[in-house]
Design a protein around this motif. Structure first.
Motif, PDB file in Angstrom:
ATOM      1  N   SER A  11       0.807  -1.223   0.000  1.00 35.76           N
ATOM      2  CA  SER A  11       0.000   0.000   0.000  1.00 35.76           C
ATOM      3  C   SER A  11       0.844   1.279   0.000  1.00 35.76           C
ATOM      4  O   SER A  11       0.311   2.366  -0.157  1.00 35.76           O
ATOM      5  N   ASP A  12       2.138   1.147   0.159  1.00 32.77           N
ATOM      6  CA  ASP A  12       3.041   2.297   0.128  1.00 32.77           C
ATOM      7  C   ASP A  12       3.816   2.273  -1.191  1.00 32.77           C
ATOM      8  O   ASP A  12       4.302   1.215  -1.620  1.00 32.77           O
ATOM      9  N   GLN A  13       3.953   3.409  -1.845  1.00 32.85           N
ATOM     10  CA  GLN A  13       4.620   3.492  -3.143  1.00 32.85           C
ATOM     11  C   GLN A  13       6.057   2.973  -3.091  1.00 32.85           C
ATOM     12  O   GLN A  13       6.495   2.258  -3.992  1.00 32.85           O
ATOM     13  N   THR A  14       6.792   3.315  -2.040  1.00 36.34           N
ATOM     14  CA  THR A  14       8.177   2.863  -1.930  1.00 36.34           C
ATOM     15  C   THR A  14       8.246   1.349  -1.820  1.00 36.34           C
ATOM     16  O   THR A  14       9.048   0.700  -2.502  1.00 36.34           O
ATOM     17  N   ARG A  15       7.406   0.763  -0.972  1.00 33.48           N
ATOM     18  CA  ARG A  15       7.409  -0.692  -0.815  1.00 33.48           C
ATOM     19  C   ARG A  15       6.960  -1.394  -2.093  1.00 33.48           C
ATOM     20  O   ARG A  15       7.547  -2.398  -2.501  1.00 33.48           O
ATOM     21  N   LEU A  16       5.929  -0.859  -2.732  1.00 37.91           N
ATOM     22  CA  LEU A  16       5.456  -1.449  -3.984  1.00 37.91           C
ATOM     23  C   LEU A  16       6.577  -1.442  -5.022  1.00 37.91           C
ATOM     24  O   LEU A  16       6.853  -2.462  -5.661  1.00 37.91           O
ATOM     25  N   VAL A  30      20.613  -3.076  -1.010  1.00 47.72           N
ATOM     26  CA  VAL A  30      20.087  -1.808  -0.508  1.00 47.72           C
ATOM     27  C   VAL A  30      20.609  -0.641  -1.340  1.00 47.72           C
ATOM     28  O   VAL A  30      19.843   0.249  -1.719  1.00 47.72           O
ATOM     29  N   CYS A  31      21.896  -0.663  -1.676  1.00 51.45           N
ATOM     30  CA  CYS A  31      22.456   0.465  -2.443  1.00 51.45           C
ATOM     31  C   CYS A  31      21.819   0.568  -3.829  1.00 51.45           C
ATOM     32  O   CYS A  31      21.610   1.677  -4.328  1.00 51.45           O
ATOM     33  N   GLU A  32      21.476  -0.547  -4.438  1.00 52.29           N
ATOM     34  CA  GLU A  32      20.816  -0.512  -5.744  1.00 52.29           C
ATOM     35  C   GLU A  32      19.407   0.071  -5.618  1.00 52.29           C
ATOM     36  O   GLU A  32      18.973   0.864  -6.463  1.00 52.29           O
ATOM     37  N   LEU A  33      18.708  -0.311  -4.561  1.00 49.32           N
ATOM     38  CA  LEU A  33      17.367   0.235  -4.340  1.00 49.32           C
ATOM     39  C   LEU A  33      17.423   1.722  -4.018  1.00 49.32           C
ATOM     40  O   LEU A  33      16.566   2.485  -4.451  1.00 49.32           O
ATOM     41  N   PRO A  42      18.362   5.044   5.266  1.00 48.24           N
ATOM     42  CA  PRO A  42      17.440   4.738   6.357  1.00 48.24           C
ATOM     43  C   PRO A  42      15.997   4.502   5.878  1.00 48.24           C
ATOM     44  O   PRO A  42      15.320   3.591   6.365  1.00 48.24           O
ATOM     45  N   LYS A  43      15.549   5.304   4.932  1.00 47.68           N
ATOM     46  CA  LYS A  43      14.176   5.135   4.445  1.00 47.68           C
ATOM     47  C   LYS A  43      14.005   3.803   3.717  1.00 47.68           C
ATOM     48  O   LYS A  43      13.051   3.065   3.969  1.00 47.68           O
ATOM     49  N   VAL A  44      14.933   3.491   2.823  1.00 45.07           N
ATOM     50  CA  VAL A  44      14.852   2.235   2.081  1.00 45.07           C
ATOM     51  C   VAL A  44      14.942   1.055   3.042  1.00 45.07           C
ATOM     52  O   VAL A  44      14.145   0.111   2.957  1.00 45.07           O
ATOM     53  N   SER A  45      15.878   1.101   3.966  1.00 42.27           N
ATOM     54  CA  SER A  45      16.050   0.008   4.928  1.00 42.27           C
ATOM     55  C   SER A  45      14.816  -0.193   5.799  1.00 42.27           C
ATOM     56  O   SER A  45      14.451  -1.330   6.127  1.00 42.27           O
ATOM     57  N   ARG A  46      14.174   0.893   6.181  1.00 39.29           N
ATOM     58  CA  ARG A  46      12.953   0.796   6.998  1.00 39.29           C
ATOM     59  C   ARG A  46      11.866   0.045   6.232  1.00 39.29           C
ATOM     60  O   ARG A  46      11.197  -0.837   6.775  1.00 39.29           O
TER      61      ARG A  46
END
Length: 114
Positions: A11-16, A30-33, A42-46
């Motif tokens: 339901s979140d754009q980043t997670r989708l 993580v660095c690629e994302l 921090p945002k991506v890792s969360r």
């Protein structure tokens, strides 16, 4: 895995976008994302931690990198839905995929022997 939690996780754009990119690429660190999404670590890792907690993603360490992949135990319908989204709604990941492709110095995956 509950159906509702599988949908809530997207339901979140980043997670989708993370899940779609990982589904498309098989595995991303993580660095690629961060490069694909143009977001902070921090945002991506969360978001990745939440997806891992929901058992949508699994991770593995390789040297200093943490790579994420879809959980092979996800229901078939969920994987099919992700493929359909990529096919039917490709604009969702078009820009992030372009950022990922433009990224220099992407980490090398270890080749598994045997």
């Amino acid at each position: 895995m509950e159906t509702l939690s599988l949908f809530k996780a997207l339901s979140d754009q980043t997670r989708l976008t993370c899940v779609l990119l990982i589904h498309q690429q098989q595995e991303l660190c993580v660095c690629e994302l961060m490069a694909a999404l143009d977001e902070s670590q921090p945002k991506v890792s969360r978001h990745l931690a939440l997806l891992k907690k929901q058992k949508i993603l699994l991770d593995r360490r390789q040297e200093q990198w943490v790579f994420y992949r879809l959980n092979p135990e996800l229901p078939h319908w969920y994987r099919t839905m992700l493929s359909d989204i990529i096919t039917q709604q490709s604009e969702i990941i078009q820009a992030p995929f372009s950022h990922l492709e433009a990224m220099g110095n992407r980490p090398q995956r270890q080749v598994k022997c045997c």
